[in-house]
Motif scaffolding. Structure first.
Motif, mmCIF file in Angstrom:
data_model
loop_
_atom_site.group_PDB
_atom_site.id
_atom_site.type_symbol
_atom_site.label_atom_id
_atom_site.label_comp_id
_atom_site.label_asym_id
_atom_site.label_seq_id
_atom_site.Cartn_x
_atom_site.Cartn_y
_atom_site.Cartn_z
ATOM 1 N N LYS A 28 23.392 -0.753 -42.690
ATOM 2 C CA LYS A 28 22.693 -1.601 -42.137
ATOM 3 C C LYS A 28 21.374 -1.848 -42.450
ATOM 4 O O LYS A 28 20.638 -2.681 -42.137
ATOM 5 C CB LYS A 28 22.448 -1.092 -40.434
ATOM 6 C CG LYS A 28 23.628 -1.160 -39.631
ATOM 7 C CD LYS A 28 23.270 -1.703 -38.204
ATOM 8 C CE LYS A 28 24.625 -2.183 -37.508
ATOM 9 N NZ LYS A 28 25.197 -1.449 -36.649
ATOM 10 N N GLN A 29 20.853 -1.030 -43.540
ATOM 11 C CA GLN A 29 19.662 -0.896 -44.053
ATOM 12 C C GLN A 29 19.695 -1.520 -45.459
ATOM 13 O O GLN A 29 18.530 -1.673 -46.095
ATOM 14 C CB GLN A 29 19.038 0.552 -44.114
ATOM 15 C CG GLN A 29 19.187 1.237 -42.704
ATOM 16 C CD GLN A 29 18.678 2.521 -42.753
ATOM 17 O OE1 GLN A 29 17.488 2.825 -43.111
ATOM 18 N NE2 GLN A 29 19.365 3.671 -42.905
ATOM 19 N N VAL A 30 20.946 -1.987 -45.767
ATOM 20 C CA VAL A 30 20.975 -2.602 -47.264
ATOM 21 C C VAL A 30 20.824 -3.929 -47.140
ATOM 22 O O VAL A 30 21.421 -4.552 -46.453
ATOM 23 C CB VAL A 30 22.348 -2.273 -47.697
ATOM 24 C CG1 VAL A 30 22.443 -2.693 -49.145
ATOM 25 C CG2 VAL A 30 22.618 -0.655 -47.915
ATOM 26 N N PRO A 31 19.763 -4.585 -48.006
ATOM 27 C CA PRO A 31 19.651 -6.179 -47.892
ATOM 28 C C PRO A 31 20.785 -6.712 -48.668
ATOM 29 O O PRO A 31 21.399 -6.215 -49.689
ATOM 30 C CB PRO A 31 18.353 -5.996 -48.834
ATOM 31 C CG PRO A 31 18.345 -5.000 -49.448
ATOM 32 C CD PRO A 31 19.154 -3.803 -48.977
ATOM 33 N N LYS A 32 20.874 -8.020 -48.342
ATOM 34 C CA LYS A 32 21.879 -8.898 -48.992
ATOM 35 C C LYS A 32 21.688 -8.906 -50.282
ATOM 36 O O LYS A 32 20.670 -8.802 -50.934
ATOM 37 C CB LYS A 32 21.729 -10.119 -48.637
ATOM 38 C CG LYS A 32 22.640 -10.779 -47.744
ATOM 39 C CD LYS A 32 22.758 -12.240 -47.411
ATOM 40 C CE LYS A 32 23.699 -12.512 -46.144
ATOM 41 N NZ LYS A 32 23.253 -13.932 -45.561
ATOM 42 N N GLY A 33 22.528 -8.856 -51.303
ATOM 43 C CA GLY A 33 22.587 -8.947 -52.919
ATOM 44 C C GLY A 33 22.459 -7.719 -53.474
ATOM 45 O O GLY A 33 22.526 -7.858 -54.564
#
Ligand SMILES: Cc1ncc(COP(=O)(O)O)c(C=O)c1O
Length: 638
Positions: A28-33
């Motif tokens: 849930k804490q990982v940003p897109k890309g």
């Protein structure tokens, strides 16, 4: 879990694992890309707890989730909380730190903290300013001059003239690592020197792009061993020396002896080669009297071993300890100096040999020694000079052996910065003489100074830390400090002996705390204390085979305390009080009968002669002892 699922999880990790101070699922804490991996397991469950689970008492605990760095980073509030926990933990441990040879008494931040906010770099040779202007080489040179004077070398260094003009001037540098780097560098220098290698100017290049070529010597027709250095070091030597031998692919007397002269060792009854030069390893003689030499190299054995190889034409590389890692013992450097001088009468090439490089250029020769003596003075080279001054002032009744360049045979010396002096990070100084120095292989124009050091970028802050310390302490201040630490060492030894007597009265004559201290040693050794005391005072521990008679040895777990400047009498009293309290009803509560799953003391066995190595290329790789920090915590041994 099915094997298939496990495999997928291992490849990509588990995004549902909670992570970071907020313990939100990782995914849930990982940003897109962001193409990254998720943890496979929860690190909190995998990593060691601080403090370890079997330590009892009220100690600051580290809640690891506060320190996990999620892809979002930490908020100011979260970071402040983590840093407060770190500060509480570190200040508590630093205030009672006793077991390792480091000085926790530091006073650098008021003057030097601003230097943390920029990058300084002493890349290249200390005596050439170079193009990286933001360096602290002027501090470094003052530090190096300080040690050159202290260790009786010729100074200042001259860089703008050829080495031949000032052969006895010192050269050295402040290292980015501790004495480990110094030992690697010293042995690297020694290897190429003894292999007869030279850096010869490449005739095809011109300044400022002048290049050098590494030239091997012409073989010596009368001596096939002329350029095969053989290494000697004692069984009390720090593992960094063993590591240096491996990195540099040097040959020890043990390897060469096994390969070429099996069964011919001159110091063993059965002729087998021991892996290292024996040390005096008996702490007490049969009447119970202390052996002040315990931990020092047996010079008589070294002499015989060196003679064996010199007689066969081998150059020799001898590493001596000055302040050994476990016992803080001082090898008898003058005795080894004497041995080499004496051998020089029989083998003049040891002190002067001609190395030739080109049959067409008979004038291209170098005059060298056939030996190299390196002093690993990680601890002792820093404070023993002040013991000598105190002795000369009549303030102490003994001094250690003279270890420095007053011994003609000594060719390089190092000491650590963080040990006696004290520093926030590891550092060290290395000194040799210009005449023994490796000549620079290249003078890369983008650096603008010679590449004489092991690393490229070099820690410039260390030079300032050294400078700051040395500028704050006069020689007389240091004399007073060494006298004080000497007193604290004697006080701890005495306090332990008194406690031993008390415990014997209470629990019987079998109480034996195995107290030992080599001459002028900062280290005091004794029977392993319980895990809580060990943690509270960061008391170092080790399991060792110890001779208990001429024929028998016993496996024992020991503790030791290093009486550095930060270890005061008050701290010794606190430690003793905790040990005394723990021994109230049973002395084994303080000195456990079991060290994890093994009894302490452990079994005994006969002292056996060495056996022949099956693989002649075998080199001892220490996996415990010698400061490796590998002592396995009892709670982890099941
Ligand atoms: C005798 C000796 N040599 C070398 C070293 C390695 O020094 P450093 O930890 O500074 O790399 C140590 C460290 O304890 C030591 O005791």
């Amino acid at each position: 879990m099915s094997n298939e699922k496990k495999k997928v999880e291992q490849e990509s990790g588990n995004p549902n694992i909670p992570y970071g101070p907020s313990q939100l699922p990782w995914g849930k804490q990982v940003p897109k890309g962001a193409d990254i991996t998720a943890p496979i397991e929860d690190p909190i469950k995998v990593y060691p707890q601080v403090p370890p689970p079997d330590v009892k008492g009220d100690f600051p605990t580290i809640d690891y989730k506060l320190f996990e760095i999620p892809p979002t980073g930490l908020t100011e509030e979260q970071r402040t909380k983590a840093l407060a926990a770190l500060k509480d933990f570190a200040e508590t441990q630093a205030s009672r730190f006793t077991g390792y040879q480091v000085n926790e008494n530091q006073k650098y931040s008021p003057r030097l903290s601003w230097l943390l906010d920029m990058h300084t770099n002493n890349v290249g040779d200390p005596f050439q300013t170079g193009l990286f202007t933001l360096n602290t080489k002027f501090c470094e040179r003052a530090v190096l001059d300080y040690f050159a004077a202290l260790w009786n070398n010729d100074w200042p260094h001259h860089d703008d003239t050829p080495a031949e003009s000032y052969p006895d001037r010192y050269w050295g540098y402040v290292l980015s690592m501790g004495s480990t780097e110094a030992n690697i560098y010293g042995l690297f220098n020694a290897r190429d020197y003894l292999k007869g290698r030279a850096l010869i100017e490449d005739p095809g290049t011109e300044p400022p792009e002048k290049k050098f070529m590494l030239a091997d010597p012409l073989p010596d027709p009368g001596n096939p061993n002329a350029y095969t250095p053989i290494v000697f070091y004692s069984q009390d030597t720090h593992y960094s020396v063993v590591k240096a031998v491996r990195i540099l692919e040097l040959t020890t007397f043990y390897q060469e002896g096994n390969a070429k002269f099996p069964g011919e060792c001159p110091i063993t009854e059965n002729g087998e080669w021991p892996e290292e030069v024996p040390s005096h390893n008996v702490d007490k003689d049969e009447s119970g009297k202390d052996n002040p030499l315990s931990g020092t190299i047996k010079v008589s054995d070294l002499k015989k071993l060196v003679h064996f190889f010199v007689e066969r034409g081998y150059p020799v590389l001898i590493v001596l300890n000055f302040g050994s890692t476990w016992k803080s013992a001082y090898d008898d450097v003058p005795a080894v100096n004497h041995v080499l001088k004496d051998f020089g009468k029989e083998f003049p090439w040891l002190w002067n040999r001609i190395v030739r490089y080109d049959p067409a250029k008979p004038q291209l020769v170098d005059e060298r020694r056939g030996f190299w003596v390196h002093i690993d003075g990680a601890l002792g080279a820093s404070y023993m000079p002040f013991i000598e001054m105190a002795y000369n002032q009549g303030k102490i009744d003994k001094m250690g052996p003279i270890f420095d360049f007053r011994n003609e045979a000594v060719m390089s010396i190092c000491c650590s910065m963080h040990k006696w002096f004290g520093a926030p990070w590891p550092g060290a100084v290395y000194l040799t003489k210009t005449t023994y120095q490796l000549r620079p292989p290249t003078t890369p124009s983008y650096i603008g100074s010679a590449d004489t050091t092991l690393g490229g970028s070099r820690n410039a802050f260390s030079a300032v830390v050294f400078w700051d310390y040395l500028s704050r302490y006069s020689y007389q201040d240091s004399v007073n400090d060494v006298l004080e630490t000497e007193k604290v060492g004697a006080y701890l030894e005495q306090s332990l002996k008194e406690l031993e007597k008390e415990l014997q009265k209470k629990f019987g004559r079998e109480v034996d705390l195995w107290i030992a201290r080599s001459t002028l040693a900062l280290a005091v050794r004794f029977r392993l204390v319980n895990p809580t005391i060990s943690y509270k005072y960061t008391v170092d521990s080790e399991r060792l085979w110890v001779p208990i008679s001429k024929t028998e040895q016993q496996e024992r777990s020991y503790s030791h305390v290093f009486c550095m400047q930060s270890v005061t009498k008050k701290l010794v009293d606190e430690l003793m009080e905790d040990i005394r309290k723990a021994s109230e009803t049973d002395w084994h509560n303080a000195f456990p009968e079991w060290d994890g799953d093994q009894p302490n003391p452990g079994p005994t066995k006969p002292i056996t002669p060495p056996v022949r190595a099956r693989d002649t290329y075998r080199v001892l790789v220490p996996h415990k002892g010698r400061g490796l920090g590998s002592f396995v915590h009892p709670s982890k041994r099941k």
